[in-house]
Structures are given as structure tokens and as C-alpha cells.
Design an enzyme around this catalytic site. Structure first.
Site, PDB file in Angstrom:
ATOM      1  N   CYS A 113       0.866  -1.174   0.000  1.00 45.79           N
ATOM      2  CA  CYS A 113       0.000   0.000   0.000  1.00 45.79           C
ATOM      3  C   CYS A 113       0.903   1.224   0.000  1.00 45.79           C
ATOM      4  CB  CYS A 113      -0.917   0.007   1.220  1.00 45.79           C
ATOM      5  SG  CYS A 113      -1.978   1.456   1.340  1.00 45.79           S
ATOM      6  N   GLU A 156      -3.724   1.174  -6.295  1.00 45.74           N
ATOM      7  CA  GLU A 156      -2.796   0.114  -6.679  1.00 45.74           C
ATOM      8  C   GLU A 156      -2.606   0.194  -8.184  1.00 45.74           C
ATOM      9  OE1 GLU A 156      -0.098  -1.793  -6.193  1.00 45.74           O
ATOM     10  OE2 GLU A 156      -1.145  -2.377  -4.364  1.00 45.74           O
TER      11      GLU A 156
END
Length: 348
Positions: free
Chosen positions: A2, A127
Site C-alpha cells: 500500500c 494500486e
């Protein structure tokens, strides 16, 4: 992993969104600690500051360990034992912490065993998937209910709106060797990405590819019971708490413009869904209508937006769990016009 998030709520809205039930069942809102330091953003990267929840007992020894506070901390954990005078001199990246090594690595083990557990708050995270010669960004978030943009009155106890993503984290407090203000920092715990995301596979042909190119994801705490156990370090020991760190399938996602690639870009366009193959047009899809609705009526990251103009938020910690379905209508009402972003469009 992340490496980029968004958290666009203003300080007061964030507090309302994080309302919870105390030990006696009473409804409470976490108190802000240093709220003036918090800055909403559609595009947060490591080394920036972000909002986290933690137990008040970390700051006040005689406090009830179940009582929660909100605090703005820097993303990228600096261990309390770090000896140099400048945290930027750390030679390793601590923005993410692998769940399988967090009790082994010295950067995290000490803090974790001392109960320094926190919940990192975000609208969602970004992402990137390898896509031909480049990378295609996606925005990933909790499924949303259809009434998430229902307007409330100023006097309403609860605010209805976007359900924040709640990620498990570890924090620590570092004191400069020469003295000075204590620095609070955090890391986001990551787990293996979910392999069984069938509720997305049936709707998005790119879901499997996203999983393949994103082998790890944040450890998401889904629901207030998980959040309570993670934060209450006095009642829930470390070995019990780490059992909460598991992959989840209760997420949805949609493609967004490469405008988000630069962390300097900080507008609602970062979150706005696009239709792959039609990059100039921001178009609602089944997985992004909720997000579009959320962005239409409020752009809290915009400096000209007033706090009273923002949508009313219901605490995600009190309402029933989110359904496992794609969420896309709410994004349309946060962007200004149906299907159009409030921010100027850029080529992807």
C-alpha cells in the site's frame, strides 16, 4: 503493498464518521489530538501525514483503554530506538510492514509487543497494474450502501456517507536525540492479497489480473468488533490481536486516470472512475457509481469548500456490515454533475 491512499474528509467530518459504541453501549466520537495538523488529501504518499485511531491510554495512562482518539501521524514508522538526529536518514522503507515478519523485525516487534496498535483511516487506496508499456492505476475501497450520500441536518447525531477503509497499523513515538518535539509515525500492515474475489470476477474482467500484479494488500479491519480488539491493547493481548490480520474479499475497485501517478496532483479527479479504452471520458461503471455520487456534492480536499457544505456521515462502526456488491452510484454525486468530474479532466 500500500503506497498511496486518499482521505478527503475534513477533521470534523472524520470525527463524526468514526463514532463508536463504548463499553456501556453509549455512542461516542473520538477526540481529535492536534486536529489543526490534519490536512485532507485525495493523494497521500509515504512521508505525508494521515489520520489514525488509537487508544487514549497511549497518551493518558489512567484512561479507559477502549476509549479512542484521532491523531495525525507521519506515514513511515520511525522506531523509538532510532539514534540519528534526522528520521530521513533511515536506510529502509517502513511505510508497509509484512504480517509474516512483523513480530521478527526489530523495527516493528518492540512497538507491537508494547501494544502500539492503530487503525489507519482512508477513503481507499491506490494500486497499479502492469498494463502494456505502462501501469494502470485502480482505486480500492469498501463496498458502499445506496444511502451513503443521504443528506442530514446539522443537528443530526450521525453523518451518512462514504464508509472509510480501516487498515491495521503499528505506530511508534520517536524523540530526537538532542531533544525536541516527539514524532509520531505509523506503518500499514500488509497481507497476501485475496485470491477468491468471485464477487468481483463476475463483474470485472480485470479483477484477476489486479490480484496477480498486487500480491499484497493492506490488512483491513472490517467492522467495529475487529477495530475494538485491535485498538484495545490492555484487554486484547498481542498474540490474540494478530489473529485479526487476515486478507479480506470485502472490497471493490475501479480504474482511475494516470493523473494520480504524481503525488503532487490532489483533486477529486484522482478518484474518479474511467472507462478503460476511453481515457478522456470519466464514465460511471457498476463498480464506480457509488464513488461518483460521493464526489458530486462534496470536495473536501478543495480549499474553497466549507465544512458546512460537506455531506453528513454515518459512522461505519455502528451501521450494519457492507454488502458484497460493487459500489458505484455514490461517486456520481461527489463530482459536480452526473457522470462528470468537478475537476478539470486531464489526459490519462
Amino acid at each position: 503493498m500500500c503506497g498511496r491512499t486518499a482521505c478527503s474528509l475534513g477533521a470534523d467530518n472524520l470525527r463524526r464518521a468514526c463514532a463508536y459504541r463504548d463499553r456501556r453501549g453509549g455512542r461516542r466520537q473520538p477526540e481529535w489530538i492536534r486536529a489543526e495538523r490534519y490536512r485532507p488529501s485525495y493523494n497521500k504518499g509515504p512521508q505525508s501525514s494521515g489520520p489514525v485511531l488509537l487508544s487514549r491510554r497511549h497518551l493518558q495512562q489512567d484512561a479507559d483503554s477502549s476509549e479512542r482518539v484521532l491523531m495525525d501521524m507521519r506515514w513511515g514508522l520511525v522506531p523509538s530506538w532510532f539514534k540519528k538526529d534526522d528520521p530521513s536518514k533511515m536506510q529502509f522503507n517502513t511505510s508497509n510492514c509484512r504480517s509474516d515478519t512483523m513480530l521478527k523485525k526489530s523495527s516493528y516487534k518492540g512497538a507491537l509487543l508494547k501494544g502500539k496498535r492503530c487503525v489507519v483511516l482512508a477513503d481507499g487506496f491506490y494500486e497499479w497494474q502492469q498494463h502494456g508499456a505502462g501501469k494502470q492505476p485502480y482505486f480500492i475501497y469498501f463496498p458502499q450502501t445506496k444511502d451513503a450520500v443521504a443528506e442530514g441536518k446539522e443537528e443530526d447525531e450521525e453523518w451518512r456517507g462514504w464508509r472509510l477503509l480501516t487498515m491495521a497499523g503499528i505506530f511508534d513515538c520517536w524523540e530526537p536525540p538532542a531533544g525536541g518535539e516527539m514524532l509520531y509515525t505509523y506503518t500499514i500492515i500488509t497481507v497476501d492479497a485475496s485470491k477468491d474475489v468471485s464477487f468481483i470476477h463476475h463483474r470485472q474482467h480485470w479483477a484477476l489480473a489486479l490480484t496477480v500484479f498486487s500480491p499484497r494488500m493492506p490488512a483491513i479491519l472490517d467492522g467495529d468488533e475487529a477495530i475494538r480488539k485491535w485498538l484495545d491493547f490492555a484487554e486484547v493481548p498481542t498474540q490474540e490481536a494478530v489473529k485479526l490480520i487476515q486478507p479480506t474479499e470485502n472490497i471493490v475497485f475501479h480504474p482511475v486516470s494516470t493523473f494520480v501517478n504524481s503525488v503532487r496532483n490532489n483533486t477529486p479527479e484522482c478518484l474518479a472512475p474511467i472507462e478503460l479504452g476511453a481515457k478522456k471520458e470519466v464514465k460511471a461503471t457498476p463498480s464506480s457509481k457509488v464513488m461518483l455520487g460521493w464526489l458530486k456534492n462534496s470536495q473536501e480536499g478543495s480549499p474553497q469548500k466549507k465544512e458546512n457544505d460537506l455531506p453528513r456521515w454515518t459512522s461505519q462502526f455502528i451501521h450494519s456490515p457492507s454488502p458484497k456488491k460493487t459500489s458505484a452510484g455514490i461517486l456520481q454525486q461527489w463530482l459536480g454533475k452526473e457522470g462528470e468530474p468537478a475537476a478539470k479532466k486531464h489526459k490519462a
